[in-house]
Design a protein around this motif. Structure first.
Motif, mmCIF file in Angstrom:
data_model
loop_
_atom_site.group_PDB
_atom_site.id
_atom_site.type_symbol
_atom_site.label_atom_id
_atom_site.label_comp_id
_atom_site.label_asym_id
_atom_site.label_seq_id
_atom_site.Cartn_x
_atom_site.Cartn_y
_atom_site.Cartn_z
ATOM 1 N N VAL A 15 0.825 -1.220 0.000
ATOM 2 C CA VAL A 15 0.000 0.000 0.000
ATOM 3 C C VAL A 15 0.851 1.260 0.000
ATOM 4 O O VAL A 15 0.351 2.350 -0.312
ATOM 5 C CB VAL A 15 -0.980 0.008 1.187
ATOM 6 C CG1 VAL A 15 -1.917 -1.181 1.108
ATOM 7 C CG2 VAL A 15 -0.255 0.030 2.533
ATOM 8 N N LEU A 19 0.820 1.298 8.347
ATOM 9 C CA LEU A 19 -0.480 0.696 8.598
ATOM 10 C C LEU A 19 -1.211 1.454 9.698
ATOM 11 O O LEU A 19 -0.593 2.152 10.486
ATOM 12 C CB LEU A 19 -0.286 -0.777 8.974
ATOM 13 C CG LEU A 19 0.442 -1.619 7.920
ATOM 14 C CD1 LEU A 19 0.584 -3.054 8.413
ATOM 15 C CD2 LEU A 19 -0.287 -1.578 6.592
ATOM 16 N N PRO A 20 -2.551 1.349 9.754
ATOM 17 C CA PRO A 20 -3.384 0.400 9.008
ATOM 18 C C PRO A 20 -3.720 0.875 7.595
ATOM 19 O O PRO A 20 -3.626 2.056 7.289
ATOM 20 C CB PRO A 20 -4.656 0.333 9.870
ATOM 21 C CG PRO A 20 -4.749 1.691 10.484
ATOM 22 C CD PRO A 20 -3.330 2.093 10.778
ATOM 23 N N ALA A 21 -4.092 -0.103 6.761
ATOM 24 C CA ALA A 21 -4.560 0.184 5.412
ATOM 25 C C ALA A 21 -6.085 0.179 5.412
ATOM 26 O O ALA A 21 -6.710 -0.556 6.169
ATOM 27 C CB ALA A 21 -4.035 -0.865 4.439
ATOM 28 N N THR A 22 -6.668 0.988 4.575
ATOM 29 C CA THR A 22 -8.121 1.009 4.489
ATOM 30 C C THR A 22 -8.623 -0.222 3.728
ATOM 31 O O THR A 22 -7.859 -0.888 3.015
ATOM 32 C CB THR A 22 -8.620 2.262 3.754
ATOM 33 O OG1 THR A 22 -8.198 2.188 2.381
ATOM 34 C CG2 THR A 22 -8.052 3.517 4.390
ATOM 35 N N ARG A 23 -9.883 -0.516 3.892
ATOM 36 C CA ARG A 23 -10.468 -1.653 3.174
ATOM 37 C C ARG A 23 -10.317 -1.462 1.674
ATOM 38 O O ARG A 23 -10.007 -2.411 0.944
ATOM 39 C CB ARG A 23 -11.944 -1.792 3.550
ATOM 40 C CG ARG A 23 -12.654 -2.905 2.800
ATOM 41 C CD ARG A 23 -14.092 -3.035 3.256
ATOM 42 N NE ARG A 23 -14.799 -4.049 2.484
ATOM 43 C CZ ARG A 23 -16.071 -4.378 2.688
ATOM 44 N NH1 ARG A 23 -16.769 -3.791 3.648
ATOM 45 N NH2 ARG A 23 -16.635 -5.312 1.939
ATOM 46 N N GLN A 24 -10.551 -0.241 1.197
ATOM 47 C CA GLN A 24 -10.436 0.029 -0.237
ATOM 48 C C GLN A 24 -9.020 -0.204 -0.728
ATOM 49 O O GLN A 24 -8.810 -0.764 -1.809
ATOM 50 C CB GLN A 24 -10.857 1.474 -0.534
ATOM 51 C CG GLN A 24 -10.838 1.825 -2.016
ATOM 52 C CD GLN A 24 -11.333 3.229 -2.279
ATOM 53 O OE1 GLN A 24 -11.549 4.010 -1.354
ATOM 54 N NE2 GLN A 24 -11.508 3.578 -3.543
ATOM 55 N N GLU A 25 -8.019 0.197 0.066
ATOM 56 C CA GLU A 25 -6.628 -0.033 -0.320
ATOM 57 C C GLU A 25 -6.312 -1.522 -0.387
ATOM 58 O O GLU A 25 -5.685 -1.984 -1.353
ATOM 59 C CB GLU A 25 -5.698 0.660 0.682
ATOM 60 C CG GLU A 25 -5.648 2.169 0.547
ATOM 61 C CD GLU A 25 -4.812 2.808 1.633
ATOM 62 O OE1 GLU A 25 -4.130 3.810 1.341
ATOM 63 O OE2 GLU A 25 -4.847 2.312 2.792
ATOM 64 N N ARG A 26 -6.754 -2.284 0.629
ATOM 65 C CA ARG A 26 -6.500 -3.721 0.631
ATOM 66 C C ARG A 26 -7.145 -4.396 -0.560
ATOM 67 O O ARG A 26 -6.547 -5.268 -1.201
ATOM 68 C CB ARG A 26 -7.008 -4.353 1.933
ATOM 69 C CG ARG A 26 -6.266 -3.915 3.189
ATOM 70 C CD ARG A 26 -6.592 -4.844 4.351
ATOM 71 N NE ARG A 26 -8.023 -5.010 4.543
ATOM 72 C CZ ARG A 26 -8.766 -4.283 5.362
ATOM 73 N NH1 ARG A 26 -8.201 -3.329 6.091
ATOM 74 N NH2 ARG A 26 -10.063 -4.514 5.486
ATOM 75 N N GLU A 27 -8.353 -4.005 -0.866
ATOM 76 C CA GLU A 27 -9.076 -4.659 -1.955
ATOM 77 C C GLU A 27 -8.545 -4.276 -3.331
ATOM 78 O O GLU A 27 -8.893 -4.924 -4.319
ATOM 79 C CB GLU A 27 -10.561 -4.344 -1.842
ATOM 80 C CG GLU A 27 -11.215 -4.985 -0.628
ATOM 81 C CD GLU A 27 -12.708 -4.729 -0.538
ATOM 82 O OE1 GLU A 27 -13.218 -3.880 -1.320
ATOM 83 O OE2 GLU A 27 -13.368 -5.378 0.300
ATOM 84 N N SER A 28 -7.705 -3.252 -3.396
ATOM 85 C CA SER A 28 -7.120 -2.853 -4.684
ATOM 86 C C SER A 28 -5.743 -3.459 -4.920
ATOM 87 O O SER A 28 -5.183 -3.337 -6.014
ATOM 88 C CB SER A 28 -7.021 -1.325 -4.762
ATOM 89 O OG SER A 28 -6.077 -0.827 -3.823
#
Length: 222
Positions: A15, A19-28
């Motif tokens: 990313v 951290l933390p990473a957002t859900r949108q970042e993880r899913e991308s």
């Protein structure tokens, strides 16, 4: 769920920030590189993963990434990976698991569009070495594998309970020994000692435990 620090570091690299990473970042995230983890978890948080690289980790199982329905490239290096069961459910085009502990390659025949495989440095069964590898090649898959001498030594050592394997040095300097997974070393991807064909023949006919002598220091206790 507690995440292995090595997996956290992989997420941070993916990313590009702390951290933390957002859900949108993880899913991308489409590519993830995990190094020296003792617990691989939370792969379901990355549903867009197309490329997964796992280096020097142990234990590793197909179950840990079986939910990645878009995975196209899987690379497992210098790890404790041993069982391919279930891998045929993934839409893989390339599977590389050099320097692991795999014996049975039959599951690879169930991957319909597999184009490339690397099985170098594994203690493959006689059937996998002499039957499955040719069958994969006949199907149009490009297979990279050990040659007879280093394969025989790897099988002999593992059969004797010595978790050390052999592969041909890609730089053409001879052969190298290595210790897959985290059982005997904290960093299995490093410090692979060079050996000669004569050394290999001596290990094939002599005491398999003598292979430990090629490594600096005492083996890690498990």
């Amino acid at each position: 769920m507690q995440i292995d620090p090595a997996v956290d570091r992989a997420i941070l690299r993916a990313v590009g920030h702390s951290l933390p990473a957002t859900r949108q970042e993880r899913e991308s995230v489409t590519s993830l590189n995990i190094r020296n983890a003792e617990k691989i978890s939370c792969m379901g948080l990355f549903p867009s993963l197309q490329r997964l690289i796992i280096t020097g980790c142990d234990p590793v199982s197909v179950e840990q990434f079986s939910m990645l329905e878009g995975l196209r490239t899987l690379t497992l290096e210098d790890s404790g990976f041993s069982d391919l069961s279930g891998i045929e459910s993934l839409p893989l085009l390339s599977v590389s698991f050099p320097r692991n502990c795999v014996k049975d390659l039959r599951s690879l025949l169930g991957i319909p569009h597999l184009l490339q495989v690397d099985v170098t440095g594994n203690p493959l069964s006689d059937h996998s070495f002499h039957q499955i590898i040719p069958a994969l090649r006949e199907s149009g898959c490009r297979v990279t594998a050990s040659e007879e001498l280093e394969w025989k030594l790897t099988v002999r050592l593992h059969s004797a309970g010595v978790r050390i394997s052999c592969y041909r040095d890609p730089q053409g300097q001879g052969y190298k020994l290595f210790r897959p997974g985290l059982g005997l070393t904290d960093a299995p991807q490093y410090a692979h000692p060079l050996v000669s064909a004569g050394d290999i023949r001596a290990l094939l006919t002599g005491d398999p435990s003598a292979a430990h002598r090629y490594f600096d220091g005492e083996p890690r206790l498990v």
